[in-house]
Design a protein around this motif. Structure first.
Motif, PDB file in Angstrom:
ATOM      1  N   LEU A 230       1.507  10.579   2.920  1.00  0.00           N
ATOM      2  CA  LEU A 230       0.767   9.444   3.505  1.00  0.00           C
ATOM      3  C   LEU A 230       1.474   8.129   3.205  1.00  0.00           C
ATOM      4  O   LEU A 230       1.462   7.202   4.010  1.00  0.00           O
ATOM      5  CB  LEU A 230      -0.662   9.394   2.965  1.00  0.00           C
ATOM      6  CG  LEU A 230      -1.723  10.223   3.689  1.00  0.00           C
ATOM      7  CD1 LEU A 230      -3.099   9.894   3.146  1.00  0.00           C
ATOM      8  CD2 LEU A 230      -1.707  10.003   5.189  1.00  0.00           C
ATOM      9  N   GLY A 231       2.096   8.048   2.019  1.00  0.00           N
ATOM     10  CA  GLY A 231       2.867   6.860   1.638  1.00  0.00           C
ATOM     11  C   GLY A 231       4.019   6.617   2.605  1.00  0.00           C
ATOM     12  O   GLY A 231       4.270   5.480   3.023  1.00  0.00           O
ATOM     13  N   ILE A 232       4.686   7.705   2.981  1.00  0.00           N
ATOM     14  CA  ILE A 232       5.826   7.571   3.910  1.00  0.00           C
ATOM     15  C   ILE A 232       5.334   7.155   5.302  1.00  0.00           C
ATOM     16  O   ILE A 232       5.915   6.287   5.955  1.00  0.00           O
ATOM     17  CB  ILE A 232       6.635   8.897   3.959  1.00  0.00           C
ATOM     18  CG1 ILE A 232       7.298   9.125   2.593  1.00  0.00           C
ATOM     19  CG2 ILE A 232       7.690   8.869   5.057  1.00  0.00           C
ATOM     20  CD1 ILE A 232       7.835  10.507   2.376  1.00  0.00           C
TER      21      ILE A 232
ATOM     22  N   ILE B 149       2.240  11.358  -1.275  1.00  0.00           N
ATOM     23  CA  ILE B 149       3.597  10.867  -0.975  1.00  0.00           C
ATOM     24  C   ILE B 149       3.825  10.870   0.550  1.00  0.00           C
ATOM     25  O   ILE B 149       4.376   9.926   1.111  1.00  0.00           O
ATOM     26  CB  ILE B 149       4.660  11.714  -1.718  1.00  0.00           C
ATOM     27  CG1 ILE B 149       4.504  11.489  -3.226  1.00  0.00           C
ATOM     28  CG2 ILE B 149       6.074  11.362  -1.265  1.00  0.00           C
ATOM     29  CD1 ILE B 149       5.297  12.413  -4.104  1.00  0.00           C
TER      30      ILE B 149
ATOM     31  N   PHE C  31       0.675   4.444  -2.611  1.00  0.00           N
ATOM     32  CA  PHE C  31       0.524   5.868  -2.277  1.00  0.00           C
ATOM     33  C   PHE C  31       1.606   6.694  -2.972  1.00  0.00           C
ATOM     34  O   PHE C  31       1.317   7.705  -3.616  1.00  0.00           O
ATOM     35  CB  PHE C  31       0.668   6.075  -0.751  1.00  0.00           C
ATOM     36  CG  PHE C  31      -0.598   5.910   0.035  1.00  0.00           C
ATOM     37  CD1 PHE C  31      -1.651   6.791  -0.126  1.00  0.00           C
ATOM     38  CD2 PHE C  31      -0.735   4.887   0.962  1.00  0.00           C
ATOM     39  CE1 PHE C  31      -2.813   6.653   0.623  1.00  0.00           C
ATOM     40  CE2 PHE C  31      -1.893   4.741   1.713  1.00  0.00           C
ATOM     41  CZ  PHE C  31      -2.935   5.621   1.542  1.00  0.00           C
ATOM     42  N   ILE C  32       2.850   6.254  -2.811  1.00  0.00           N
ATOM     43  CA  ILE C  32       3.972   7.036  -3.343  1.00  0.00           C
ATOM     44  C   ILE C  32       3.926   7.045  -4.872  1.00  0.00           C
ATOM     45  O   ILE C  32       4.089   8.092  -5.502  1.00  0.00           O
ATOM     46  CB  ILE C  32       5.318   6.476  -2.808  1.00  0.00           C
ATOM     47  CG1 ILE C  32       5.391   6.703  -1.297  1.00  0.00           C
ATOM     48  CG2 ILE C  32       6.499   7.127  -3.514  1.00  0.00           C
ATOM     49  CD1 ILE C  32       6.551   6.034  -0.590  1.00  0.00           C
TER      50      ILE C  32
ATOM     51  N   GLY D 105       1.205   9.327  -6.017  1.00  0.00           N
ATOM     52  CA  GLY D 105       1.624  10.712  -5.783  1.00  0.00           C
ATOM     53  C   GLY D 105       2.557  11.196  -6.877  1.00  0.00           C
ATOM     54  O   GLY D 105       2.412  12.312  -7.397  1.00  0.00           O
TER      55      GLY D 105
ATOM     56  N   PRO E  90       0.808  -1.226   0.000  1.00  0.00           N
ATOM     57  CA  PRO E  90       0.000   0.000   0.000  1.00  0.00           C
ATOM     58  C   PRO E  90       0.840   1.274   0.000  1.00  0.00           C
ATOM     59  O   PRO E  90       0.534   2.224  -0.733  1.00  0.00           O
ATOM     60  CB  PRO E  90      -0.810  -0.114   1.298  1.00  0.00           C
ATOM     61  CG  PRO E  90      -0.922  -1.575   1.542  1.00  0.00           C
ATOM     62  CD  PRO E  90       0.356  -2.174   1.038  1.00  0.00           C
ATOM     63  N   PHE E  91       1.940   1.306   0.788  1.00  0.00           N
ATOM     64  CA  PHE E  91       2.746   2.534   0.811  1.00  0.00           C
ATOM     65  C   PHE E  91       3.376   2.806  -0.559  1.00  0.00           C
ATOM     66  O   PHE E  91       3.502   3.955  -0.987  1.00  0.00           O
ATOM     67  CB  PHE E  91       3.804   2.497   1.931  1.00  0.00           C
ATOM     68  CG  PHE E  91       4.858   1.427   1.805  1.00  0.00           C
ATOM     69  CD1 PHE E  91       5.950   1.592   0.966  1.00  0.00           C
ATOM     70  CD2 PHE E  91       4.770   0.251   2.544  1.00  0.00           C
ATOM     71  CE1 PHE E  91       6.935   0.617   0.863  1.00  0.00           C
ATOM     72  CE2 PHE E  91       5.738  -0.724   2.452  1.00  0.00           C
ATOM     73  CZ  PHE E  91       6.821  -0.555   1.597  1.00  0.00           C
ATOM     74  N   GLY E  92       3.732   1.731  -1.256  1.00  0.00           N
ATOM     75  CA  GLY E  92       4.261   1.878  -2.622  1.00  0.00           C
ATOM     76  C   GLY E  92       3.200   2.463  -3.537  1.00  0.00           C
ATOM     77  O   GLY E  92       3.485   3.285  -4.410  1.00  0.00           O
TER      78      GLY E  92
END
Lengths: 211, 190
Positions: free
Chosen positions: B179-181, B177, A178-179, A182, A174-176
């Motif tokens: 929130l991703g971090i 980005i 999001f980034i 973005g 999930p964090f991948g």
């Protein structure tokens, strides 16, 4: 004619629902890690959204706003049932992989919010034309995200091993998502400003000074 | 230590940071602190009360009709939507026009519907969770998780929308980005 042409490209580039308005981003972030998931989600989103909006456009306009929103959500929940059955036939195993994000497509903000705010204010023919390209805009982003994340995270394309030696496994998480989204959003805005020379409009977006 | 463990558990099960549910609503509401707080509180009401409807549905709907669960959840949230609007209208007619937007934004969004499906899936995997108390607790925790994510985003909102951020990345892209971090940090905690 000019208006029609503008509305066509609005959904794909000028006002892409994922990259510009951040609508329906949860499935893109969580499930858009492989092309197979992306294909199944694109198919389901296209079918549910277009069929639901087609039926919902016949709901009387005079009804109170809240009642209309509930009816739209009910219509899309009903349309979801045959679409799910068809998806099980065409994309075996996809629903298990996608999990809760599959039913969530049926109550997406394009149907429950944008229908009243934007689409049902247009003449019916123009509405379908515009809606179609908004949906295509979502599908393009979804497929592109699935393709790139799968290639970089797993080193495969549609499940077939590709000759890529730089797997970034975090992109499947999930964090991948999001980034990656973005970064895609930023790239999209940069391209949009280059294409339409809307730098002035971008500067006018709300910001808060550090001072 | 107990509080830290609870906080970590809440972060690890956070519907935004781990499941990206309700992210768009969070970003839209983030522009105004008052909006954000009220939206988060309204979502908590929807997830908590909605979880009761989810429990009744899951308990009584036969397995072969499971495809209809979305329809029943939608109907339940729709009824709750009307009840909350009516209650708001009768409690304070003067503030109704100002405050009804929070209910409109919160009713059919991914945070609410996604929470109901998440609770239902967990209960189907672990039968000890198939009771009303577990459903309500999970619904309430999901709402609190949304508030927590809202607080985390609010803390950096000014910086992420600052003129120092390149125009293309200012606002939504920078928030994604960010929130991703945070999500990466939570992933490491799990």
């Amino acid at each position: 004619m000019n208006n029609r042409k503008t509305s066509v490209f609005d959904g794909i580039l000028g006002d892409n629902m994922v990259l510009s308005s951040l609508m329906v981003i949860s499935p893109v972030i969580i499930c858009g890690d492989t092309l197979k998931n992306a294909e199944a989600l694109s198919y389901a989103f296209t079918s549910v959204t277009i069929l639901s909006m087609l039926i919902a456009s016949f709901v009387p306009k005079k009804l109170p706003y809240t009642v209309k929103i509930i009816i739209y959500a009910m219509i899309s929940s009903l349309v979801y049932i045959p679409v799910k059955v068809a998806t099980q036939e065409f994309y075996r195993g996809a629903i298990d992989r996608i999990g809760i994000y599959f039913p969530l497509l049926a109550v997406n903000s394009l149907i429950v919010l944008q229908s009243e705010a934007k689409f049902f204010r247009m003449p019916r023919a123009k509405m379908f034309f515009s809606l179609f390209f908004y949906v295509v805009g979502f599908d393009i982003v979804m497929l592109l995200t699935g393709l790139i994340r799968e290639l970089l995270a797993y080193g495969t394309i549609n499940g077939r091993v590709a000759d890529v030696d730089l797997p970034v496994s975090g992109l499947s998480q999930p964090f991948g998502g999001f980034i990656f989204l973005g970064l895609m959003c930023g790239l999209y805005r940069w391209i949009r400003s280059l294409v339409s020379r809307e730098k002035k409009e971008m500067r006018s977006e709300p910001y808060v000074s550090d001072n | 230590m107990f509080l830290i463990t609870d906080l970590i558990a809440l972060l690890a099960a956070n519907l935004i940071l781990t499941q990206a549910l309700g992210t768009s609503t969070l970003f839209i509401a983030a522009g105004n602190r008052k909006n954000l707080i009220w939206t988060a509180c309204t979502i908590t009401v929807f997830t908590t009360v909605g979880s009761v409807a989810a429990y009744i549905t899951d308990r009584n709907l036969p397995e072969k009709y499971s495809d209809y669960s979305l329809l029943i959840y939608t109907l339940s949230v729709g009824i709750l939507y009307v009840i909350l609007l009516s209650a708001l209208y009768f409690i304070s007619r003067d503030n109704f026009a100002k405050t009804r937007k929070y209910i409109h934004v919160s009713a059919f969004n991914c945070a609410v519907m996604g929470t109901l499906f998440t609770i239902s899936r967990k209960a189907s995997e672990d039968s000890s969770l198939m009771n009303l108390g577990s459903y309500i607790r999970a619904g309430f925790e999901a709402g609190i998780g949304f508030i927590l994510a809202a607080v985390i985003l609010t803390a950096a909102y000014r910086k992420l929308n600052s003129v120092k951020v390149p125009a293309s990345f200012r606002g939504f892209p920078a928030m994604l980005i960010y929130l991703g971090i945070i999500s990466m940090a939570v992933y490491a905690l799990k």
